[in-house]
Scaffold this motif. Structure first.
Motif, PDB file in Angstrom:
ATOM      1  N   SER A   1      28.785 -53.035 -18.933  1.00 18.99           N
ATOM      2  CA  SER A   1      29.367 -53.486 -19.809  1.00 18.99           C
ATOM      3  C   SER A   1      30.958 -53.703 -19.663  1.00 18.99           C
ATOM      4  O   SER A   1      31.477 -55.025 -20.630  1.00 18.99           O
ATOM      5  N   MET A   2      31.990 -53.339 -18.619  1.00 15.62           N
ATOM      6  CA  MET A   2      33.018 -52.837 -18.132  1.00 15.62           C
ATOM      7  C   MET A   2      33.497 -54.701 -17.962  1.00 15.62           C
ATOM      8  O   MET A   2      34.468 -55.054 -18.012  1.00 15.62           O
ATOM      9  N   TRP A   3      32.161 -55.260 -16.745  1.00 17.35           N
ATOM     10  CA  TRP A   3      32.787 -56.492 -16.636  1.00 17.35           C
ATOM     11  C   TRP A   3      32.626 -57.191 -16.820  1.00 17.35           C
ATOM     12  O   TRP A   3      32.762 -58.848 -16.749  1.00 17.35           O
ATOM     13  N   PHE A   4      31.509 -57.317 -17.945  1.00 22.66           N
ATOM     14  CA  PHE A   4      31.414 -58.716 -18.800  1.00 22.66           C
ATOM     15  C   PHE A   4      32.259 -58.812 -20.610  1.00 22.66           C
ATOM     16  O   PHE A   4      31.672 -59.430 -20.881  1.00 22.66           O
ATOM     17  N   SER A   5      33.172 -57.838 -20.572  1.00 20.29           N
ATOM     18  CA  SER A   5      33.551 -57.721 -22.026  1.00 20.29           C
ATOM     19  C   SER A   5      35.345 -57.754 -21.720  1.00 20.29           C
ATOM     20  O   SER A   5      35.351 -57.551 -20.608  1.00 20.29           O
ATOM     21  N   ASN A   6      35.982 -58.334 -22.730  1.00 18.04           N
ATOM     22  CA  ASN A   6      37.164 -57.632 -22.692  1.00 18.04           C
ATOM     23  C   ASN A   6      38.054 -56.531 -22.118  1.00 18.04           C
ATOM     24  O   ASN A   6      37.339 -55.608 -22.998  1.00 18.04           O
ATOM     25  N   PRO A   7      38.807 -56.331 -20.847  1.00 20.93           N
ATOM     26  CA  PRO A   7      39.056 -55.658 -20.461  1.00 20.93           C
ATOM     27  C   PRO A   7      40.072 -54.313 -21.737  1.00 20.93           C
ATOM     28  O   PRO A   7      39.653 -53.147 -21.778  1.00 20.93           O
ATOM     29  N   MET A   8      40.460 -55.108 -22.788  1.00 16.23           N
ATOM     30  CA  MET A   8      41.549 -54.706 -23.518  1.00 16.23           C
ATOM     31  C   MET A   8      40.706 -53.679 -24.590  1.00 16.23           C
ATOM     32  O   MET A   8      40.548 -52.301 -25.373  1.00 16.23           O
ATOM     33  N   ILE A   9      39.517 -54.893 -25.399  1.00 20.10           N
ATOM     34  CA  ILE A   9      38.956 -54.599 -26.170  1.00 20.10           C
ATOM     35  C   ILE A   9      37.428 -52.803 -25.478  1.00 20.10           C
ATOM     36  O   ILE A   9      37.446 -51.850 -26.422  1.00 20.10           O
ATOM     37  N   TRP A  10      37.359 -52.607 -24.290  1.00 17.92           N
ATOM     38  CA  TRP A  10      36.270 -52.430 -23.163  1.00 17.92           C
ATOM     39  C   TRP A  10      37.476 -50.827 -23.685  1.00 17.92           C
ATOM     40  O   TRP A  10      36.843 -49.458 -23.912  1.00 17.92           O
ATOM     41  N   ILE A  11      38.017 -50.746 -23.133  1.00 19.01           N
ATOM     42  CA  ILE A  11      39.350 -49.193 -22.914  1.00 19.01           C
ATOM     43  C   ILE A  11      39.821 -49.076 -24.104  1.00 19.01           C
ATOM     44  O   ILE A  11      39.013 -47.344 -24.672  1.00 19.01           O
ATOM     45  N   PHE A  12      39.613 -49.590 -25.104  1.00 16.98           N
ATOM     46  CA  PHE A  12      39.967 -49.266 -26.249  1.00 16.98           C
ATOM     47  C   PHE A  12      38.320 -48.362 -27.010  1.00 16.98           C
ATOM     48  O   PHE A  12      38.577 -47.454 -28.135  1.00 16.98           O
ATOM     49  N   MET A  13      37.350 -49.315 -27.079  1.00 17.01           N
ATOM     50  CA  MET A  13      36.150 -48.013 -27.805  1.00 17.01           C
ATOM     51  C   MET A  13      35.749 -46.991 -26.324  1.00 17.01           C
ATOM     52  O   MET A  13      35.329 -46.201 -26.982  1.00 17.01           O
ATOM     53  N   PHE A  14      36.281 -47.293 -25.349  1.00 16.39           N
ATOM     54  CA  PHE A  14      36.072 -45.933 -24.710  1.00 16.39           C
ATOM     55  C   PHE A  14      36.896 -45.119 -25.198  1.00 16.39           C
ATOM     56  O   PHE A  14      36.680 -43.788 -24.956  1.00 16.39           O
ATOM     57  N   LEU A  15      38.124 -45.171 -25.062  1.00 14.70           N
ATOM     58  CA  LEU A  15      38.489 -43.388 -25.576  1.00 14.70           C
ATOM     59  C   LEU A  15      38.530 -43.804 -27.318  1.00 14.70           C
ATOM     60  O   LEU A  15      38.474 -41.974 -27.604  1.00 14.70           O
ATOM     61  N   ILE A  16      38.283 -44.889 -28.109  1.00 15.62           N
ATOM     62  CA  ILE A  16      37.594 -44.252 -29.258  1.00 15.62           C
ATOM     63  C   ILE A  16      36.290 -43.246 -29.231  1.00 15.62           C
ATOM     64  O   ILE A  16      35.681 -41.776 -29.677  1.00 15.62           O
ATOM     65  N   PHE A  17      35.499 -43.723 -28.513  1.00 15.95           N
ATOM     66  CA  PHE A  17      34.237 -42.481 -27.803  1.00 15.95           C
ATOM     67  C   PHE A  17      34.866 -41.172 -27.499  1.00 15.95           C
ATOM     68  O   PHE A  17      34.347 -40.428 -28.115  1.00 15.95           O
ATOM     69  N   SER A  18      35.718 -41.665 -26.391  1.00 12.87           N
ATOM     70  CA  SER A  18      35.661 -40.865 -25.665  1.00 12.87           C
ATOM     71  C   SER A  18      36.534 -39.414 -26.501  1.00 12.87           C
ATOM     72  O   SER A  18      36.071 -37.985 -26.421  1.00 12.87           O
ATOM     73  N   VAL A  19      37.442 -39.812 -27.549  1.00 15.62           N
ATOM     74  CA  VAL A  19      38.147 -39.324 -28.430  1.00 15.62           C
ATOM     75  C   VAL A  19      37.720 -38.392 -29.496  1.00 15.62           C
ATOM     76  O   VAL A  19      37.073 -37.034 -30.158  1.00 15.62           O
ATOM     77  N   LEU A  20      36.188 -38.576 -30.036  1.00 20.72           N
ATOM     78  CA  LEU A  20      35.330 -38.885 -30.916  1.00 20.72           C
ATOM     79  C   LEU A  20      34.571 -37.459 -30.364  1.00 20.72           C
ATOM     80  O   LEU A  20      33.925 -36.049 -30.692  1.00 20.72           O
ATOM     81  N   LEU A  21      33.860 -37.435 -28.861  1.00 24.61           N
ATOM     82  CA  LEU A  21      32.848 -36.844 -28.342  1.00 24.61           C
ATOM     83  C   LEU A  21      34.334 -35.319 -27.828  1.00 24.61           C
ATOM     84  O   LEU A  21      33.631 -34.263 -28.148  1.00 24.61           O
ATOM     85  N   ILE A  22      35.381 -35.909 -27.607  1.00 28.10           N
ATOM     86  CA  ILE A  22      36.442 -34.559 -27.090  1.00 28.10           C
ATOM     87  C   ILE A  22      36.451 -33.613 -28.957  1.00 28.10           C
ATOM     88  O   ILE A  22      36.749 -32.153 -28.786  1.00 28.10           O
TER      89      ILE A  22
END
Length: 117
Positions: free
Chosen positions: A80-101
């Motif tokens: 999904s990284m290739w089809f979405s806005n890079p800033m939104i993708w990075i923000f969602m990935f960081l939120i998910f990673s922070v929750l996981l950690i």
């Protein structure tokens, strides 16, 4: 409306008929000692089958399943990284990673990740 009601009644009747037939022709009506005891390679069980289960093992397996599901949720993020806005993708990935950690940190501080105590 009548079609849905007819379908519902048909499914209900079919379910009731199948459950009734299962009760009528079930072979597990007679309970004897051999059928109700656990099978252990044809021998009588050496120990009781109702021994206490390790709660630590259960807790570790639940934690494994939770984090395994989170990894499966992470897999679709890569294409999904290739089809979405890079800033939104990075923000969602960081939120998910922070929750996981954060979840791992909580489990670590709780002592749930230590097998032997």
């Amino acid at each position: 409306m009548f079609m849905m009601m007819y379908l519902f009644i048909t499914c209900l009747m079919l379910t009731i008929i199948m459950m009734s037939m299962n009760i009528i022709i079930s072979k597990k009506k007679m309970m004897d000692r051999e059928k109700s005891s656990p099978f252990e390679c044809g021998f009588d069980p050496i120990s009781s089958p109702r021994t206490p289960f390790s709660l630590r093992f259960y807790l570790i397996s639940i934690i494994f399943l939770i984090f395994d599901i989170e990894i499966v949720i992470l897999f679709p993020l890569i294409p999904s990284m290739w089809f979405s806005n890079p800033m939104i993708w990075i923000f969602m990935f960081l939120i998910f990673s922070v929750l996981l950690i954060w979840g791992v940190y909580i489990e670590w501080n709780d002592g749930s990740l230590y097998w032997m105590k």
